[in-house]
Design an enzyme around this catalytic site. Structure first.
Site, PDB file in Angstrom:
ATOM      1  CD  GLU A 115       2.403  -4.827  -5.032  1.00  0.00           C
ATOM      2  OE1 GLU A 115       2.020  -5.906  -4.549  1.00  0.00           O
ATOM      3  OE2 GLU A 115       3.222  -4.737  -5.951  1.00  0.00           O
ATOM      4  CG  HIS A 139       5.692  -0.964  -1.971  1.00  0.00           C
ATOM      5  ND1 HIS A 139       6.929  -1.591  -1.965  1.00  0.00           N
ATOM      6  CD2 HIS A 139       5.326  -0.914  -3.275  1.00  0.00           C
ATOM      7  CE1 HIS A 139       7.269  -1.900  -3.200  1.00  0.00           C
ATOM      8  NE2 HIS A 139       6.314  -1.501  -4.019  1.00  0.00           N
ATOM      9  CG  HIS A 141       9.458   1.448  -6.399  1.00  0.00           C
ATOM     10  ND1 HIS A 141       8.826   1.550  -7.621  1.00  0.00           N
ATOM     11  CD2 HIS A 141       8.793   0.479  -5.718  1.00  0.00           C
ATOM     12  CE1 HIS A 141       7.818   0.689  -7.685  1.00  0.00           C
ATOM     13  NE2 HIS A 141       7.770   0.033  -6.534  1.00  0.00           N
ATOM     14  CD  GLU A 169      20.908   6.414  17.257  1.00  0.00           C
ATOM     15  OE1 GLU A 169      19.685   6.379  17.348  1.00  0.00           O
ATOM     16  OE2 GLU A 169      21.671   6.358  18.241  1.00  0.00           O
ATOM     17  CG  HIS A 210       9.372  -4.310  -6.550  1.00  0.00           C
ATOM     18  ND1 HIS A 210       8.322  -5.003  -7.100  1.00  0.00           N
ATOM     19  CD2 HIS A 210       8.865  -3.125  -6.162  1.00  0.00           C
ATOM     20  CE1 HIS A 210       7.236  -4.238  -7.075  1.00  0.00           C
ATOM     21  NE2 HIS A 210       7.533  -3.096  -6.492  1.00  0.00           N
TER      22      HIS A 210
HETATM   23  P1  13P Z   1       0.161   0.516  -7.815  1.00  0.00           P
HETATM   24  O1  13P Z   1       0.135   1.696  -8.753  1.00  0.00           O
HETATM   25  O2  13P Z   1      -0.848  -0.538  -8.208  1.00  0.00           O
HETATM   26  O3  13P Z   1       0.065   0.917  -6.376  1.00  0.00           O
HETATM   27  O4  13P Z   1       1.565  -0.223  -8.023  1.00  0.00           O
HETATM   28  C1  13P Z   1       2.765   0.449  -7.774  1.00  0.00           C
HETATM   29  C2  13P Z   1       3.815  -0.461  -7.255  1.00  0.00           C
HETATM   30  O5  13P Z   1       4.777  -0.004  -6.681  1.00  0.00           O
HETATM   31  C3  13P Z   1       3.658  -1.928  -7.435  1.00  0.00           C
HETATM   32  O6  13P Z   1       4.554  -2.646  -6.653  1.00  0.00           O
HETATM   33 ZN    ZN Z   2       6.345  -1.457  -6.121  1.00  0.00          ZN
END
Ligand code: 13P
Ligand code: ZN
Length: 277
Positions: A115, A139, A141, A169, A210
């Site tokens: 990413e 980023h 999940h 809040e 995602h």
């Molecule tokens: P990477 O291992 O390439 O960082 O990918 C993980 C991920 O969350 C892709 O969206």
């Molecule tokens: Zn991801």
């Protein structure tokens, strides 16, 4: 000074560990980048050994010559604190912002996160949108935020309003709201363009089915933003699991009152009238 002794590297490691502890990083899920200050790069110069130039996969001319800490593709957040020199690295961008080279870390044939285009394009947007104040793009999940992308309309308006209603809040922490990206193939330039477009307005971009991207000035602020959004999402998941409607909630007029008292600018597009709660 050695890279791992530097405060900015310590902060990077701590965020990664905190994210792992929250359960936001199964396997290699998620990635993190930090735009290094010139004096911070200078302070670790003795340990830097630049490798070959490689393409970024996007063009970020405003970031030419900047240094970044980035997690490695396929590497695990679980291992960032235990095996730091394998799990992340320090990269330098070339004079055009089209190539990078690894100067430290990413040992054992590591490469920056897939990413990287999204991270760098977000950094480039924030350089202007946040007047150079923002340095962290994160980023992950997180379960509840992802779950909501299956039941809420995939609009900035729906997500912002529902999350704001979950904790008083929330509009204080993210008064500008959150942006939503429809499902797209990750890891490429297209999703990077869509995300960085949202980052002109928001500090949070939710990727349908995602995960989430957050931007902030430092590690604590960025982690705190992610934490707040995901906690609000968790409350909404609980509420919707108990019954499909809210008996009572915070109303548009309440938000306007809050905005007045807290001197917030809450965009009216999020304060629409609903039919029911
Ligand atoms: P990477 O291992 O390439 O960082 O990918 C993980 C991920 O969350 C892709 O969206
Ligand atoms: Zn991801």
């Amino acid at each position: 000074m050695r890279v791992l002794e530097a405060e900015f590297a310590q902060g990077f490691i701590r965020l990664a560990q905190d994210g792992w502890d929250q359960g936001w990083h199964e396997r290699n899920g998620g990635n993190l980048s930090y735009r290094v200050r010139p004096q911070e790069a200078e302070s670790v110069k003795e340990e830097l050994a630049p490798g070959e130039w490689l393409p970024i996969g996007a063009s970020v001319p405003k970031l030419a010559g900047e240094y970044f800490l980035v997690t490695g593709t396929g590497r695990y957040f679980q291992n960032v604190a235990r095996k730091p020199a394998e799990s992340f690295g320090l990269i330098e961008l070339d004079g055009k912002g089209e190539n990078y080279r690894i100067c430290w870390g990413l040992e054992n044939n590591g490469r920056p996160t897939s990413e990287l285009p999204s991270h760098l394009m977000n950094h480039e947007v924030k350089l202007e949108a946040a007047s150079g104040r923002h340095r962290v793009i994160y980023h992950c999940h997180p379960v509840n935020t992802i779950a909501l992308t299956f039941v809420l309309p995939l609009t900035d308006e729906a997500f912002t309003r529902e999350l704001w209603e979950m904790m008083t809040e929330c509009p204080v922490v993210f008064p500008e709201g959150v942006g939503v990206v429809d499902w797209m193939v990750p890891g490429g330039r297209d999703i990077a363009v869509a995300t960085s477009e949202l980052m002109k307005t928001y500090n949070v971009a939710i990727w349908a089915h995602h995960g989430m991207f957050c931007s902030g000035a430092d590690f604590d602020e960025t982690f705190g933003l992610m934490h707040t959004v995901e906690k609000a999402a968790a409350i909404l998941v609980k509420v919707l699991s108990m019954q499909p409607y809210k008996r009572q909630t915070i109303q548009p007029e309440d938000f306007r009152q809050l905005a007045g008292d807290f001197r917030l600018e809450l965009p009216e597009k999020f304060l629409y009238e609903k039919h029911g709660n």
